[in-house]
Scaffold this active site. Structure first.
Site, mmCIF file in Angstrom:
data_model
loop_
_atom_site.group_PDB
_atom_site.id
_atom_site.type_symbol
_atom_site.label_atom_id
_atom_site.label_comp_id
_atom_site.label_asym_id
_atom_site.label_seq_id
_atom_site.Cartn_x
_atom_site.Cartn_y
_atom_site.Cartn_z
ATOM 1 N N GLY A 17 0.780 -1.229 0.000
ATOM 2 C CA GLY A 17 0.000 0.000 0.000
ATOM 3 C C GLY A 17 0.810 1.277 0.000
ATOM 4 O O GLY A 17 1.834 1.396 -0.681
ATOM 5 N N ILE A 18 0.346 2.246 0.768
ATOM 6 C CA ILE A 18 0.987 3.558 0.822
ATOM 7 C C ILE A 18 2.416 3.442 1.326
ATOM 8 O O ILE A 18 3.330 4.087 0.795
ATOM 9 C CB ILE A 18 0.164 4.513 1.718
ATOM 10 C CG1 ILE A 18 -1.159 4.876 1.029
ATOM 11 C CG2 ILE A 18 0.962 5.776 2.032
ATOM 12 C CD1 ILE A 18 -2.116 5.668 1.902
ATOM 13 N N ASP A 58 6.647 -4.701 15.064
ATOM 14 C CA ASP A 58 5.273 -4.545 15.524
ATOM 15 C C ASP A 58 5.226 -3.204 16.234
ATOM 16 O O ASP A 58 5.788 -3.057 17.328
ATOM 17 C CB ASP A 58 4.897 -5.683 16.478
ATOM 18 C CG ASP A 58 3.438 -5.621 16.923
ATOM 19 O OD1 ASP A 58 2.844 -4.522 16.883
ATOM 20 O OD2 ASP A 58 2.892 -6.678 17.316
ATOM 21 N N ASN A 81 3.682 5.105 9.212
ATOM 22 C CA ASN A 81 2.593 4.819 8.289
ATOM 23 C C ASN A 81 1.720 3.648 8.733
ATOM 24 O O ASN A 81 0.548 3.585 8.361
ATOM 25 C CB ASN A 81 3.177 4.522 6.902
ATOM 26 C CG ASN A 81 2.175 3.865 5.979
ATOM 27 O OD1 ASN A 81 1.268 4.507 5.464
ATOM 28 N ND2 ASN A 81 2.308 2.556 5.774
ATOM 29 N N TYR A 152 -11.068 4.565 14.564
ATOM 30 C CA TYR A 152 -10.145 4.972 13.497
ATOM 31 C C TYR A 152 -10.056 6.493 13.421
ATOM 32 O O TYR A 152 -8.962 7.062 13.392
ATOM 33 C CB TYR A 152 -10.618 4.402 12.165
ATOM 34 C CG TYR A 152 -9.713 4.725 11.005
ATOM 35 C CD1 TYR A 152 -8.491 4.074 10.852
ATOM 36 C CD2 TYR A 152 -10.072 5.679 10.049
ATOM 37 C CE1 TYR A 152 -7.649 4.364 9.784
ATOM 38 C CE2 TYR A 152 -9.245 5.977 8.984
ATOM 39 C CZ TYR A 152 -8.044 5.320 8.854
ATOM 40 O OH TYR A 152 -7.210 5.617 7.793
ATOM 41 N N LYS A 156 -6.697 8.782 14.315
ATOM 42 C CA LYS A 156 -6.075 9.603 13.282
ATOM 43 C C LYS A 156 -6.105 11.076 13.664
ATOM 44 O O LYS A 156 -5.181 11.839 13.319
ATOM 45 C CB LYS A 156 -6.767 9.373 11.940
ATOM 46 C CG LYS A 156 -6.517 7.983 11.352
ATOM 47 C CD LYS A 156 -5.042 7.750 11.062
ATOM 48 C CE LYS A 156 -4.788 6.449 10.340
ATOM 49 N NZ LYS A 156 -3.364 6.262 9.966
ATOM 50 N N ILE A 187 -7.547 6.419 -1.024
ATOM 51 C CA ILE A 187 -6.379 6.015 -1.799
ATOM 52 C C ILE A 187 -6.554 4.548 -2.173
ATOM 53 O O ILE A 187 -6.843 3.703 -1.318
ATOM 54 C CB ILE A 187 -5.077 6.203 -0.988
ATOM 55 C CG1 ILE A 187 -4.971 7.648 -0.476
ATOM 56 C CG2 ILE A 187 -3.876 5.831 -1.848
ATOM 57 C CD1 ILE A 187 -4.936 8.714 -1.546
ATOM 58 N N THR A 189 -5.815 1.242 -2.397
ATOM 59 C CA THR A 189 -4.925 0.187 -1.908
ATOM 60 C C THR A 189 -5.768 -1.070 -1.677
ATOM 61 O O THR A 189 -6.991 -1.072 -1.859
ATOM 62 C CB THR A 189 -4.244 0.603 -0.591
ATOM 63 O OG1 THR A 189 -5.257 0.783 0.425
ATOM 64 C CG2 THR A 189 -3.467 1.906 -0.761
#
Length: 259
Positions: A17-18, A58, A81, A152, A156, A187, A189
């Site tokens: 992904g990103i 981790d 990330n 989430y 964030k 995005i 992914t």
């Protein structure tokens, strides 16, 4: 000269992904990149494909960060990330009324605790030189409420705020260690694949998911990597404590004609 020549960069969650796009872009620009991920199989494969080093990490575990600090005691760029949505194992309640405390904490442990530990590692690895760039991947969801993904969104949003705190702290110490956050929206992914499917209606599903985005498309991981490269390079040494949205214009407002 390449923009990251002679720089050492750590990218977490870089197996796909990103994170993978950022690691690849940094490598192209001359950096010695460490692909850090909890998924050893995918991480080793990604590192081999890019041509860089893999470290198992981790982000929730302090002992893993301690090991990284021993193997990589000096670093120029850290990209925090690694992250989860909470839906990796299927659909569960993540609204403010029904989310379980365990599910809430699991998301924050990766997203927020992982970023806290990553910033702490970065400061320790950069302060001898007194310079560096910390890039935290937040989200559009960290700027607005997300009723069905409360953990989430909360995690964030906290990353956004902590990035500013880290930036101010480093400036107060007299270090040229910068900290900024990137806020991607949709995005394209692998995280979207279960919703998109592979059938003939895939394109229609894609269009429906970005219908509210002014540019009417998904963003691509390489487009996020371009922003990360800018923040990692010495071309932006006066940029700290800021946030950059990459959302196809979603947060700009409505395109409606005023009355």
């Amino acid at each position: 000269m390449k923009k990251l020549q002679n720089k050492t960069c750590v990218v977490t969650g870089a197996a796909r992904g990103i994170g993978r796009a950022i690691a690849a872009r940094f490598h192209e620009e001359g950096a010695a990149v460490i692909v850090a991920d909890v998924d050893e199989v995918a991480g080793i494969a990604t590192a081999a494909q890019i041509g860089c080093q893999f470290e198992r990490l981790d982000v929730r575990k302090e002992e893993d960060w301690k090991r990284l600090s021993e193997t990589t005691p000096a670093v120029d760029v850290v990209v925090n990330n690694a992250g989860v949505t909470g839906f990796e194992s299927g659909i569960v309640a993540h609204d403010p009324e029904h989310a379980s405390l365990a599910d809430w904490q699991a998301v924050h442990q990766v997203n927020l605790d992982g970023t806290f530990l990553g910033c702490r590692y970065a400061i320790g690895a950069m302060k001898a030189k007194g310079a560096g760039s910390i890039i935290n991947i937040s989200s559009r969801s960290g700027l607005v409420g997300i009723p069905l993904a409360a953990a989430y969104a909360s995690s964030k949003a906290a990353i956004r705020n902590h990035s500013k705190t880290v930036a101010l702290y480093c400036a107060q110490q007299g270090w040229k260690i910068r900290c900024n956050s990137i806020h991607p929206a949709a995005i394209l992914t692998s995280i979207w694949e279960p919703m998109l499917g592979t059938g003939p209606d895939r394109e229609a599903r894609m269009q429906a998911l970005v219908a509210d985005t002014p540019l009417k498309r998904f963003g691509m991981p390489d487009e996020v990597a371009a922003i990360a490269l800018m923040l990692a390079s010495d071309e932006t040494t006066y940029v700290t404590g800021t946030e950059i949205n990459i959302d196809g214009g979603l947060l700009a407002g409505s395109a409606a004609v005023p009355d």
